[in-house]
Write a protein that holds these residues in place. Structure first.
Motif, PDB file in Angstrom:
ATOM      1  N   PRO A 290      26.211  54.289  21.678  1.00 43.45           N
ATOM      2  CA  PRO A 290      27.573  53.914  22.087  1.00 43.45           C
ATOM      3  C   PRO A 290      27.625  52.750  23.061  1.00 43.45           C
ATOM      4  CG  PRO A 290      26.887  55.988  23.106  1.00 43.45           C
ATOM      5  CD  PRO A 290      25.858  55.659  22.089  1.00 43.45           C
ATOM      6  N   ASN A 291      26.567  52.533  23.853  1.00 41.32           N
ATOM      7  CA  ASN A 291      26.591  51.461  24.850  1.00 41.32           C
ATOM      8  C   ASN A 291      25.489  50.435  24.620  1.00 41.32           C
ATOM      9  OD1 ASN A 291      28.759  52.600  26.419  1.00 41.32           O
ATOM     10  ND2 ASN A 291      27.299  54.167  27.080  1.00 41.32           N
ATOM     11  N   LEU A 292      24.924  50.411  23.390  1.00 44.35           N
ATOM     12  CA  LEU A 292      23.831  49.473  23.132  1.00 44.35           C
ATOM     13  C   LEU A 292      24.335  48.029  23.103  1.00 44.35           C
ATOM     14  CD1 LEU A 292      20.842  49.054  22.428  1.00 44.35           C
ATOM     15  CD2 LEU A 292      21.443  49.323  20.026  1.00 44.35           C
ATOM     16  N   CYS A 293      25.392  47.790  22.350  1.00 44.17           N
ATOM     17  CA  CYS A 293      25.975  46.440  22.273  1.00 44.17           C
ATOM     18  C   CYS A 293      27.019  46.337  23.377  1.00 44.17           C
ATOM     19  CB  CYS A 293      26.583  46.190  20.890  1.00 44.17           C
ATOM     20  SG  CYS A 293      25.393  46.347  19.544  1.00 44.17           S
ATOM     21  N   ASP A 294      26.591  45.865  24.549  1.00 41.43           N
ATOM     22  CA  ASP A 294      27.394  45.994  25.758  1.00 41.43           C
ATOM     23  C   ASP A 294      27.908  44.689  26.324  1.00 41.43           C
ATOM     24  OD1 ASP A 294      25.013  44.938  26.581  1.00 41.43           O
ATOM     25  OD2 ASP A 294      24.374  46.699  27.708  1.00 41.43           O
ATOM     26  N   GLY A 295      27.763  43.567  25.619  1.00 37.93           N
ATOM     27  CA  GLY A 295      28.249  42.286  26.130  1.00 37.93           C
ATOM     28  C   GLY A 295      27.309  41.153  25.794  1.00 37.93           C
ATOM     29  N   SER A 296      26.266  40.969  26.624  1.00 34.71           N
ATOM     30  CA  SER A 296      25.325  39.869  26.419  1.00 34.71           C
ATOM     31  C   SER A 296      24.149  40.256  25.536  1.00 34.71           C
ATOM     32  CB  SER A 296      24.796  39.370  27.771  1.00 34.71           C
ATOM     33  OG  SER A 296      25.826  38.788  28.535  1.00 34.71           O
ATOM     34  N   ASN A 297      23.949  41.531  25.297  1.00 31.42           N
ATOM     35  CA  ASN A 297      22.776  41.984  24.568  1.00 31.42           C
ATOM     36  C   ASN A 297      22.783  41.460  23.128  1.00 31.42           C
ATOM     37  OD1 ASN A 297      20.473  43.349  23.772  1.00 31.42           O
ATOM     38  ND2 ASN A 297      21.538  45.283  23.422  1.00 31.42           N
ATOM     39  N   THR A 298      21.683  40.844  22.717  1.00 30.11           N
ATOM     40  CA  THR A 298      21.542  40.368  21.337  1.00 30.11           C
ATOM     41  C   THR A 298      20.341  41.011  20.658  1.00 30.11           C
ATOM     42  OG1 THR A 298      20.278  38.447  22.122  1.00 30.11           O
ATOM     43  CG2 THR A 298      22.649  38.146  21.811  1.00 30.11           C
ATOM     44  N   ALA A 299      19.801  42.083  21.263  1.00 30.94           N
ATOM     45  CA  ALA A 299      18.675  42.793  20.653  1.00 30.94           C
ATOM     46  C   ALA A 299      19.184  43.883  19.731  1.00 30.94           C
ATOM     47  CB  ALA A 299      17.789  43.390  21.754  1.00 30.94           C
ATOM     48  N   PHE A 300      18.292  44.354  18.845  1.00 27.23           N
ATOM     49  CA  PHE A 300      18.579  45.495  17.965  1.00 27.23           C
ATOM     50  C   PHE A 300      19.795  45.264  17.074  1.00 27.23           C
ATOM     51  CE2 PHE A 300      16.794  47.149  21.977  1.00 27.23           C
ATOM     52  CZ  PHE A 300      15.553  47.539  21.491  1.00 27.23           C
ATOM     53  N   GLY A 301      20.063  44.005  16.707  1.00 20.82           N
ATOM     54  CA  GLY A 301      21.162  43.693  15.804  1.00 20.82           C
ATOM     55  C   GLY A 301      22.491  43.442  16.483  1.00 20.82           C
ATOM     56  N   CYS A 302      22.569  43.581  17.819  1.00 21.51           N
ATOM     57  CA  CYS A 302      23.830  43.361  18.529  1.00 21.51           C
ATOM     58  C   CYS A 302      24.190  41.875  18.545  1.00 21.51           C
ATOM     59  CB  CYS A 302      23.726  43.861  19.968  1.00 21.51           C
ATOM     60  SG  CYS A 302      23.542  45.652  20.112  1.00 21.51           S
ATOM     61  N   LYS A 303      25.485  41.581  18.549  1.00 17.88           N
ATOM     62  CA  LYS A 303      25.982  40.214  18.660  1.00 17.88           C
ATOM     63  C   LYS A 303      26.634  40.029  20.032  1.00 17.88           C
ATOM     64  CE  LYS A 303      24.731  39.629  14.440  1.00 17.88           C
ATOM     65  NZ  LYS A 303      23.494  38.876  14.144  1.00 17.88           N
ATOM     66  N   ARG A 304      26.358  38.877  20.650  1.00 19.32           N
ATOM     67  CA  ARG A 304      26.931  38.608  21.965  1.00 19.32           C
ATOM     68  C   ARG A 304      28.443  38.461  21.849  1.00 19.32           C
ATOM     69  NH1 ARG A 304      28.319  35.102  26.063  1.00 19.32           N
ATOM     70  NH2 ARG A 304      27.260  35.455  28.044  1.00 19.32           N
ATOM     71  N   TRP A 305      29.164  39.064  22.806  1.00 17.14           N
ATOM     72  CA  TRP A 305      30.613  39.020  22.750  1.00 17.14           C
ATOM     73  C   TRP A 305      31.118  37.631  23.123  1.00 17.14           C
ATOM     74  CZ3 TRP A 305      32.470  44.119  25.577  1.00 17.14           C
ATOM     75  CH2 TRP A 305      31.858  45.214  24.949  1.00 17.14           C
ATOM     76  N   GLU A 306      32.261  37.273  22.548  1.00 18.88           N
ATOM     77  CA  GLU A 306      32.884  35.997  22.878  1.00 18.88           C
ATOM     78  C   GLU A 306      33.452  36.061  24.300  1.00 18.88           C
ATOM     79  OE1 GLU A 306      35.831  35.261  19.969  1.00 18.88           O
ATOM     80  OE2 GLU A 306      34.424  35.065  18.305  1.00 18.88           O
ATOM     81  N   GLY A 307      33.163  35.037  25.101  1.00 21.51           N
ATOM     82  CA  GLY A 307      33.628  34.997  26.484  1.00 21.51           C
ATOM     83  C   GLY A 307      32.888  33.914  27.239  1.00 21.51           C
ATOM     84  N   SER A 308      33.521  32.782  27.457  1.00 18.69           N
ATOM     85  CA  SER A 308      32.832  31.607  28.000  1.00 18.69           C
ATOM     86  C   SER A 308      32.413  31.780  29.449  1.00 18.69           C
ATOM     87  CB  SER A 308      33.746  30.376  27.877  1.00 18.69           C
ATOM     88  OG  SER A 308      34.963  30.587  28.585  1.00 18.69           O
ATOM     89  N   CYS A 309      33.060  32.686  30.202  1.00 14.27           N
ATOM     90  CA  CYS A 309      32.752  32.786  31.633  1.00 14.27           C
ATOM     91  C   CYS A 309      31.686  33.825  31.931  1.00 14.27           C
ATOM     92  CB  CYS A 309      34.026  33.106  32.416  1.00 14.27           C
ATOM     93  SG  CYS A 309      34.879  34.594  31.816  1.00 14.27           S
ATOM     94  N   ARG A 310      31.171  34.507  30.932  1.00 18.86           N
ATOM     95  CA  ARG A 310      30.161  35.526  31.171  1.00 18.86           C
ATOM     96  C   ARG A 310      28.771  34.944  30.976  1.00 18.86           C
ATOM     97  NH1 ARG A 310      33.198  38.729  34.152  1.00 18.86           N
ATOM     98  NH2 ARG A 310      35.152  39.238  33.056  1.00 18.86           N
ATOM     99  N   GLY A 311      27.876  35.247  31.940  1.00 19.23           N
ATOM    100  CA  GLY A 311      26.547  34.666  31.922  1.00 19.23           C
ATOM    101  C   GLY A 311      25.508  35.610  31.348  1.00 19.23           C
ATOM    102  N   LYS A 312      24.280  35.124  31.282  1.00 17.54           N
ATOM    103  CA  LYS A 312      23.167  35.910  30.784  1.00 17.54           C
ATOM    104  C   LYS A 312      22.933  37.110  31.687  1.00 17.54           C
ATOM    105  CE  LYS A 312      18.299  35.597  29.493  1.00 17.54           C
ATOM    106  NZ  LYS A 312      17.097  34.720  29.447  1.00 17.54           N
ATOM    107  N   GLY A 313      22.772  38.259  31.089  1.00 22.25           N
ATOM    108  CA  GLY A 313      22.551  39.471  31.863  1.00 22.25           C
ATOM    109  C   GLY A 313      23.811  40.250  32.145  1.00 22.25           C
ATOM    110  N   ASP A 314      24.993  39.619  31.980  1.00 25.85           N
ATOM    111  CA  ASP A 314      26.245  40.358  32.179  1.00 25.85           C
ATOM    112  C   ASP A 314      26.419  41.393  31.074  1.00 25.85           C
ATOM    113  OD1 ASP A 314      26.849  38.929  34.406  1.00 25.85           O
ATOM    114  OD2 ASP A 314      28.345  37.629  33.464  1.00 25.85           O
TER     115      ASP A 314
END
Length: 790
Positions: A290-314
């Motif tokens: 439920p919390n694997l794809c949490d924003g910046s994560n691109t591992a395990f098939g997750c896609k990074r969420w759209e959001g220009s002001c969010r940095g790596k690790g957020d």
């Protein structure tokens, strides 16, 4: 975790089945009857599934659906018929009326039509042991005549064995899952799960934007990012990927393994949860957490969420705590918003620090903009807070040295790869220059454009191919052969083409590809499919053929609704055309070609139903004086292979003659060779034709649809020729020049046939083939090589 269990309890309370629903314990609703809200349910014969009306959080409405019986999986329905249109409680009913309509309705005259028919009789709606609710027309004996409608064609949020994810090209039906709005409200939510047959992976979308992909389906039957499901749980999942001209879908089945408890029923269900997670209900394991794809994560098939002001690790994390009071916030009470929408809104709002629900029923959104104070005791209210888990500077200083070493090694490796790539490009340029005519410039820039080969073939640019096929759109896919998929395309000048993308597993290198193109360019005959050219782009190689609008012969002659298009005159013309094409390959082409895989599915038909021999993937070249060749690898299609080839690996022009004989008998009869005919024993078509011939009843072999108009002499001549071609000994079979003469000259006296090979039915397991090809659409596979004669 406690919150998750609370939601499950709410599931049970909101979707419990009333105790009074046991009045009708059977699995069938007969025509003219109804299921009432307060009295009736259907129960599958195996006792696993119950179908009926279910109360929701609102006591005034109900939903009609199917769940696992006895509160398995917390009593939550896995299929609901009226997601967008709940019925009024106490007056709701499901009716299968006398005219064949299957309708949900209530006292307010509000209704949902599941199936509509006009004066259809002998219908029954059955809850099957698979959990599928099926409306079927039955015969007087009670057997199923046809299925008219089924719940598996309209999945909601759950995926069961036997259910399809994918698309039906003929009906336009899309089989996909849609999450509930919340854990308690079954109205459609934010997430959808689809099967993408082009890239062979599951795709999860949030409001239409890709959220997660499973990775490609692997050879062991699992996906790249769900490998934990293989052998480590109580059930083994067996996935079946089906793709043809009519539909493309993924289906799975399950079997128990060493971890399965004794005396446990073999059932399974995947559920797309409201938060975008995918849960294997049987083992309570997450396919996607439920919390694997949490924003910046691109591992395990997750896609990074759209959001220009969010940095790596957020990322979002569940935290207990609170905010200074008062705290700036925005409240959205829109009941169509879910918690996933709230997190997405907060992620795109650069000032937002946390999000939670906006309403008490867990819908709507509240976004917080003030500083968050965490409560490490966990006793406070929980929020979805944006945090950053990047390592601190003090922890990262020590890793610069190994990073520098890795970067240096990467630079060296990159240099090597660039050198190899440049060398490959030079080989490609040399290859294309050799194929181009001598009066054309050899500038490398020309490789970007369309050109003409010196062998009357075209070199197409990848841009041309992509535009022609609409970027290989799935609706343009014609089928899939052993060497890759085939797509329909339309060039800028309006010419229709068929494009075959050679897969990497085809094993063809650039040299073999070049030799093959030059060879096929020399095969020019009206009864052979014409190769127009090729396209090479990077590692991908494509062949471009003329398009055959009527597809393959088997798609017409074995289809009861279409075979009427082929009257006897047209069938005789097709037989003669195939014979002329084989004669050209064996005798009059520049090279002596043995096809080795002649069958009805490899005969394509143009707009005038003229035959074209295709699929040279198994073809072999003979030297002019060679009589026969021996091979240790026998390939072909069961039912069309001559006995000397199937048993000893010996093939010659007489091998093609044998296949032609089987094909002739199939065209005359309109039946497949492996169809079984019952006399005093089960026999196949060849043997059946022989039995009729011996009894002087050969005319009975003729397709019944042709009995009103045919030439008896021509029919008997074709049957005679077909039986001569399938004789046991290769030396007894006529060569193609004799075959053509027998078919076209009524003055030619035909000898009586001898007993044919394979005169009794046999199964594929009795054959000695090292490989058996299955018949597969009208694709044109090409892989020709030269063998030495023995």
């Amino acid at each position: 975790m406690a919150e998750k269990h609370m939601y499950k309890i709410i599931h049970f309370l909101f979707f419990c089945f009333c105790a009074s629903h046991v009045a009708a314990v059977n699995n069938t609703l007969n025509q003219g009857n109804k299921l009432n809200f307060s009295t009736d349910t259907l129960v599958s014969n195996n006792g696993l599934f119950t179908l009926g009306f279910y109360s929701s959080g609102d006591p005034n409405i109900s939903y009609f659906g199917i769940l696992y019986k006895d509160s398995i999986y917390k009593g939550k329905p896995f299929w609901i018929a009226n997601l967008d249109k709940p019925m009024a409680n106490n007056t709701a009913s499901l009716t299968l009326d006398t005219t064949g309509n299957l309708i949900l309705s209530d006292a307010s005259q509000d209704s949902v039509t599941l199936y509509s028919a006009q004066s259809t009789t002998n219908l029954a709606a059955v809850l099957e042991d698979s959990g599928n609710f099926v409306l079927q027309q039955v015969t007087t004996s009670g057997s199923t005549a046809q299925i008219l409608w089924q719940s598996f064609d309209y999945p909601t949020d759950s995926y069961l064995p036997g259910m399809k994810l994918g698309v039906n090209y003929k009906t336009g039906t899309n089989w996909s899952l849609t999450s509930w709005l919340t854990d308690s409200f079954p109205t459609p939510g934010a997430f959808t799960l689809d099967w993408d047959p082009d890239i062979r992976e599951l795709v999860l979308r949030r409001r239409g934007v890709i959220f997660w992909t499973s990775g490609q389906l692997l050879n062991n039957g699992t996906f790249e990012y769900t490998t934990f499901l293989a052998g480590s749980t109580q059930l083994d999942f067996i996935f079946n990927n089906v793709s043809d001209v009519d539909e493309a879908y993924l289906m799975y089945s399950v079997v128990t393994n060493e971890y399965t408890p004794a005396d446990t029923l073999n059932f399974s269900m995947w559920t797309l949860e409201y938060d975008g997670s995918i849960l294997d209900q049987y083992d309570s394991l997450y396919v996607l957490g439920p919390n694997l794809c949490d924003g910046s994560n691109t591992a395990f098939g997750c896609k990074r969420w759209e959001g220009s002001c969010r940095g790596k690790g957020d990322k979002f994390a569940v935290r207990s705590g609170g905010f200074d009071n008062p705290v700036p916030r925005n409240v959205y009470d829109n009941v169509s918003l879910t918690i996933s929408d709230c997190k997405d809104m907060c992620w795109k709002d650069c000032k937002c620090v946390a999000a939670t629900f906006g309403n008490s029923n867990r819908t709507g959104c509240t976004l917080f903009y003030g500083p968050f104070s965490q409560d490490l005791t966990g006793a406070s209210v929980t929020y979805f807070v944006i945090v950053n888990d990047s390592p601190s500077p003090g922890r990262t200083n020590w890793i610069w040295i190994p990073i520098a070493i890795v970067l240096a090694l990467a630079a060296i490796l990159l240099g090597i790869l660039l050198y190899l790539r440049r060398r490959k490009i030079q080989q490609k340029e040399k290859f294309l220059r050799e194929l181009m005519t001598s009066d054309r410039p050899s500038d490398a820039n020309e490789l970007k454009n369309d050109g003409n080969m010196g062998h009357n073939l075209n070199i197409y640019s990848v841009v041309t191919i992509m535009e022609a096929t609409n970027s290989f759109a799935i609706r343009n896919k014609l089928g899939e052969g052993g060497f890759g998929p085939v797509y329909k395309g339309i060039l800028a000048d309006g010419q229709e083409i068929a494009v075959k993308r050679l897969s990497r597993r085809s094993g063809q290198g650039l040299v073999e590809f070049k030799n093959e193109l030059i060879l096929i360019a020399k095969l020019q005959h009206t009864n052979l499919v014409r190769l127009l050219g090729c396209c090479i782009h990077g590692e991908e190689k494509m062949l471009v053929y003329e398009y055959m609008p009527n597809k393959s012969l088997d798609s017409i002659i074995f289809d009861e609704s279409k075979k009427g298009l082929l009257n006897w005159g047209k069938r005789y013309s097709i037989i003669e055309g195939i014979a002329q094409g084989l004669l050209y390959l064996h005798k009059y082409s520049r090279l002596k070609i043995i096809h080795r895989d002649l069958k009805v599915s490899n005969i394509l038909l143009d707009e005038n139903l003229n035959p074209k021999i295709s699929d040279f993937g198994m073809a072999r070249i003979f030297n002019t004086n060679d009589m026969e060749v021996n091979t240790i690898r026998v390939v072909g299609t069961y039912g069309y292979m001559s006995p000397e080839y199937a048993m000893e690996g010996v093939f010659s022009v007489k091998s093609d003659v044998f296949s032609f004989g089987v094909l002739v008998l199939e065209i005359v009869s309109g039946r497949k060779n492996h169809s079984l005919f019952q006399l005093d024993r089960p026999i196949i078509l060849v043997a059946y034709a022989w039995e009729l011939w011996k009894e002087d009843r050969a005319i009975e072999l003729l397709d019944p649809t042709l009995r009103d108009s045919y030439s008896k002499d021509q029919v008997l001549r074709c049957i005679n020729v077909g039986l001569l071609c399938v004789e046991e000994s290769a030396s007894d079979r006529p060569a193609m020049p004799e075959v053509v003469s027998m078919l076209t000259s009524e003055a030619t006296q035909l000898p009586p046939p001898k007993q044919p090979a394979f005169s009794t039915a046999r199964s594929t397991k009795d054959t000695s083939f090292s490989e058996i090809r299955t018949e597969n659409s009208s694709t044109n596979e090409v892989s020709i090589s030269v063998l030495n004669a023995r």
